[in-house]
Motif scaffolding. Sequence first.
Motif, short mmCIF file in Angstrom:
data_model
loop_
_atom_site.label_atom_id
_atom_site.label_comp_id
_atom_site.label_asym_id
_atom_site.label_seq_id
_atom_site.Cartn_x
_atom_site.Cartn_y
_atom_site.Cartn_z
N CYS A 986 -21.44 44.49 -69.19
CA CYS A 986 -20.53 45.47 -68.58
C CYS A 986 -19.07 45.06 -68.70
CB CYS A 986 -20.90 45.67 -67.11
SG CYS A 986 -22.47 46.53 -66.87
N CYS A 987 -18.75 43.86 -68.30
CA CYS A 987 -17.35 43.45 -68.25
C CYS A 987 -17.07 42.41 -69.32
CB CYS A 987 -17.00 42.91 -66.86
SG CYS A 987 -15.22 42.69 -66.60
N ARG A 988 -16.42 42.88 -70.38
CA ARG A 988 -16.02 42.00 -71.48
C ARG A 988 -14.57 42.28 -71.82
NH1 ARG A 988 -19.91 43.49 -76.19
NH2 ARG A 988 -19.11 45.53 -75.58
N LEU A 989 -13.98 41.39 -72.59
CA LEU A 989 -12.60 41.53 -72.99
C LEU A 989 -12.52 41.58 -74.52
CD1 LEU A 989 -10.91 38.94 -70.60
CD2 LEU A 989 -11.13 41.40 -70.26
N TYR A 990 -11.60 42.41 -74.99
CA TYR A 990 -11.36 42.45 -76.44
C TYR A 990 -10.82 41.09 -76.89
CZ TYR A 990 -11.86 47.56 -76.80
OH TYR A 990 -12.35 48.84 -76.80
N PRO A 994 -5.55 45.33 -81.36
CA PRO A 994 -4.36 45.52 -80.51
C PRO A 994 -4.64 45.43 -79.02
CG PRO A 994 -5.12 47.63 -81.41
CD PRO A 994 -5.93 46.56 -82.08
N ASN A 995 -5.91 45.59 -78.61
CA ASN A 995 -6.25 45.56 -77.18
C ASN A 995 -6.74 44.20 -76.74
OD1 ASN A 995 -5.69 48.32 -76.77
ND2 ASN A 995 -7.70 48.87 -77.66
N ALA A 996 -6.48 43.19 -77.53
CA ALA A 996 -6.97 41.84 -77.20
C ALA A 996 -6.55 41.45 -75.79
CB ALA A 996 -6.42 40.84 -78.21
N PRO A 1001 -15.31 48.18 -73.02
CA PRO A 1001 -16.55 48.80 -72.50
C PRO A 1001 -17.77 48.31 -73.27
CG PRO A 1001 -15.30 50.39 -73.80
CD PRO A 1001 -14.43 49.18 -73.65
N ALA A 1002 -18.93 48.48 -72.63
CA ALA A 1002 -20.18 47.97 -73.20
C ALA A 1002 -20.57 48.68 -74.48
CB ALA A 1002 -21.30 48.11 -72.17
N SER A 1003 -20.02 49.86 -74.71
CA SER A 1003 -20.36 50.60 -75.92
C SER A 1003 -19.72 50.01 -77.16
CB SER A 1003 -19.93 52.06 -75.77
OG SER A 1003 -18.54 52.14 -75.47
#
Length: 1366
Positions: A986-990, A994-996, A1001-1003
């Motif tokens: 569920c909760c991850r980071l790029y 550019p969104n690093a 999102p999980a998708s």
Amino acid sequence: MIPGEALIIFLTCVMLSQAAYHEPGFCAFYENCGRNPTIEGSLIPPIVPCLNYSRARAITGDHYKKLKEVCPILDQGEGKTFACCSIKQLSSLETSLTLSKAVLNRCPSCAENFAHLHCINTCSPNQSQTVKVTKVMNVTHLGKVKEVVVGYKAYLSNTFAEDAFKSCQNVRIPATGGFAIATMCGRYGSKLCTPQRWYDFQGDSSNGLAPLDIDFNLVKEGDTAGLPEGVIPYNGRALRCNETTPSGGEICSCQDCQETCPKMPDPPLPPGPFTLLGADGFLVISVIVLCLLLFAFFLYLNVAYWKRGQRKKYKDTGVKKGNSKDQNSNVVTQQIIDPSEVTCADRTSLAAQAFLSRQFMRWGTLMATYPIVVLLLSAIVVAVFAAGLKSLELTTDPVELWSAPNSRARQEKEFHDKNFEPFFRTNQLILTAPDKKGHIYDSLLFGPQNFSGLVSKDLIIELLELQTRIQKIEFWSEDLNRTASLKDVCYAPLNPSNPALTDCATNSVVQYFQNSLDNINAKINMTELGVTKEVDWRDHLIYCLNSPLSFKDITDLGMSCMADYGAPVFSFLAVGGYDNDDFTNAEAFILTFSLNNYARTNPKFRVAMQWESEFLKIVQDYQKDPACNFTFAYMAERSLEDEINRTTAEDIPIFMISYAVIFVYIAVALGEYSSWKRILVDSKFLVGLGGILVVGCSVLASMGFYSWIGIPSSLVILQVVPFLVLAVGADNIFIFVLEYQRDVRKPGEKREEQIGRVLGNVAPSMLLCSLSESVCFFLGALSTMPAVKSFALYAALAVLMDFILQMTAFVALLSLDARRQDNNRFELLCCVKGSTKRPDKPNEGFLLPFMRKYYAPVLLHPYTRFIVMVVFIFMLCGSLFLMFNVTVGLDQELAMPQGSYMLDYFKYLYKYFEVGVPVYFVTKRGFDFTSVAGMNATCSSVGCDQFSLTQKIQYATNYPHLSYMAIPANSWVDDFIDWLNPGSKCCRLYTLGPNAGKFCPASESAILCGKKCMGVPSDGVLRPSVEQFNRFLPDFLGNRPDLQCPKGGLGAYDTAVVQDEKGEIIATRFMAYHTPLTNSQEFTAALQKSRELAYNITMGMREIPGTSPDFEVFPYTVTSVFYEQYLTIVPEGLFNISLCLLPTFVVCCLLLGLDLRSGLLNLITIIMIIVDTVGIMTLWSIDYNAVALINLVTAVGISVEFVSHMTRSFALSTKPSHVERAKEATANMGSAVFAGVAMTNLPGILVLAFAKAQLIQIFFFRLNLVITLLGLVHGLIFLPVLLSYFGPGVNKAVLLQQQEEKARAEWELEMKNSVKPVFENMSFEDNETKQEKDTVFTKDPIDTDKTSQIVENHHVEKDHVEIDRF
């Protein structure tokens, strides 16, 4: 022999080889070999392993680290750990476990047990001993054909399976309040799930999660029958839910594990019925009161009888004080009043009566002298007041009517609606098909299933057609200046900003098929356990009703259960009328359209109202359609208000007829009718019309005045106040007119003077009643209920204005009519004179002679008096008992007219719905949710406090019959923590692009999002820091839930958390459900219990460090504002009625010159009327509520009319005995009261029996009929008898005045007869005599000194005088 030996050797080798496949240290399969070709549409890639019987591999490096991360239970240390899975297999297993852990991580031991078995099956170094490959296929993978495993049997012990199942059995899903096991047990749901069924679902490749078929075989300890040689069922140790995990996970919370719950004492049972001496306590009290009253009455009779005997003895001996003999030696029984015997109270009473009579006489003469001017001025004053009606504001909103603005429920509603927006508008149909026969469907997957006649394909399709027709509603909106449709006003939880039609929250059974006809018609052949059968919509429906949260069913249809707008449709929102979760045997479909509840000032509010109007038209047309196969009930959010307004409009003619009947009666009853020839002269049609107009003008003036100052009116005021004022006004009119008709004009007296004199006689009594009622209602305005308060204000001013207009306009009108009658002119043809002269004898009518000659003597006969007292004492005590048993409340069905479609809806609602209304537990500002202590005090997962907010709600649901709580609260705190868990996606980071560093999102692919938001906690209890909490909470609330991350907060929680501009949480809510509530008593009890629970939660959370001392948690339901009044309506009613009773006592005492006894008897009789009224309410099924309270306040006012006139007439009577005075009051005033109050009210009330509105039938017909009849029997039967026993004595000041007047008259006559021509100067003697006479008649009647001297001088000449008995 050679061939035989060869065969034996071959079979031996085969057996040895089979045994070799199940030995320690060997794998049955290894490494990933591509996708399972038998599975299509899986929710995750169905990667299957290669068939590979080989030794377990020693793992090191990254392979070891991955194993330790995914399956720590197999870790034996680096270099010492062997496994039968590759690193790729571990990655696939991790992906599969992640989906389950997202739901099960709330309970670490459950999540660990779940992973435990799958790790054993996939990676155990002794894999070949616990599994048996049953199905293989050739698959081309990376250009090579390989043999892959697509099915195997897994053997495990019953002990491990049952312990693992028990550890997961009670794990909750906070967003729904349901059990996680329900989503993992197929059609069986949580109630029918067993270890075998749980594992069967996990091993079913059709569930969209399992990559291959696993046939779990649960083997009892020591049972080896049927086991392949070499197979040893896995018998590891499953953790209990109240145990910590080897990886450091804490024990599960109480909500997820009953074993960890503290031992809670059973909540106290609700108090039983009040008892005394083992019997009904109220009955015992009533019997005791009855005995005391009867004893007191009998004691009084005995004492009175003894005293009468003593008086008779003294009388016989001739020594009784005051007895005297005239010159013929005749005994005079009435004593001579000495001025010294007159008390101060008697003087005060006489002075008050004389003052009032004198002032009203002067006033009446003035009004009668200038009638035209008075009428014009009255009309002007009324017009000025009534002009305020242009600003009339009619309150129809039930919330504004029955809930005080400063009440707790109102303030809580405003807080909730301000922060979370109002609860959405509900438009609903409940559809049944009672004549359709059911059938049994033999499902391939679920076995024989009962299907009711309703749950059929043709009716589901018909329901879809109806739903689609409603969804396509379009209409022109003036507010939007374009064509509007459902999407403009619908509640769209997952896309609220710009919803499409498919985003609108529409809940129904067809949503399990995503509103698709193709999905309903879909069918496919499916093989299960070697049996091939067709599966269709029925199999899908069975599954979805039991597992509404599933994204894919377990059939080969592979369809989702989620609604087209992205949320689940819980079974209790789709079907109703089922038992024990037998959903397919349901008796009702439920179709619900939810709209946003805009403020009334918002233009979209009118758009929503328009849509609901179109909705009702379509539904009503559909109901009339002969092709309709449903029997159904329906409602729109606007239906309640519409139906109330409709019935009010329809019942207006009934009220008009009622008023017309009253008018005709008054016009006819006021006439004298001495002969047929004078009927047009003696009729009082115009006087009756004038009286009605006076009542109407007083009501208009009252309404206009309050409209001027901004106090709104209501339909209750329009219906009740005119009746009340008419009862008061008609009584006064009858008393005044009948007194005038019975009076004889004195010689030389003008008509105007006669009217003034008559008014002086009756106006004090009219003032007594009107002032008592007006002050009563003004005090009633202290009520906190808006409807009662506004009614009291309007009624008080209307009664006061009615009295003022009667003293002005009606007196003037009677003067004009008297002038016409004196001139012998016809009433309606004033230019025509009658030929028959008016008789000299006053017309007493029929009622007065009847009461004087027959009624009063019979009523006041000694035996009748005794019977009346006993009967009414019994009535009082019986009503007292019944009063304690009156039902408090008002069921909403009673607000509907007979025949209303809403009555059918309420009947269906109570019969078919399986849960009650949602209840929100709302928190206010002042609590720190970002701290660890704050989260623990709120959540219910691992590491949370045992008495946290959500946990206490959970405890309450264990006793639904006491708490009225059915489903535990959802919890955004729990789901937020689970959402942050690194074990889920569920909760991850790029990590790229550019969104690093931002939320991913999980998708999104794992390649782009390689970093978790939080690391694995060392103690197994995940809690974000304050910084992490504030950073990720908005991401959680905006994350749309899907299969990869079902914990996303969008839709479920995005409106449940309110933050200010600084990010501080200022309001949150946690939604639970009540049990089904079917009447106002249950709604009230549920509100009280939820408030008790919320108070308990508040006190617990205030103990958390940093919590504000004024922090509060309160429960909110949409019904709270309507049912809160019943928590306090009993003390509120006692307070209001007591305030109304107070002026009836005080005003009566004051206007009768501090006559305390008259005031007390007056008060006692009115109290008896009220008590008896409430008792009859119990017998006649009239509930006590705000409408009834208004009528009881009105009853006090009407009772004053029945009682006060009679009491005053008795108090002023000078007859020698109590019985004679009671007879006089009954005959003279009782006839006027009967004609003016009872007979005015009764005809109008009886007409109301034909009203359509149940509220009018019950609270205006039944209750007003009871009030009028009880007032009549108490005023004309009980009160005269009560006064004859306990009434005040004759006012000695009045007797002295009469005695002096008689003495003066006799002295005058004697002086005239005894004048002799003694003196020559006769003119001088005449002069002296005239002066002396003038001196006598100018004396004040209370100036006793000089008057006594006259009496003494008279006694010198005549020893005894005979005084007649008055």
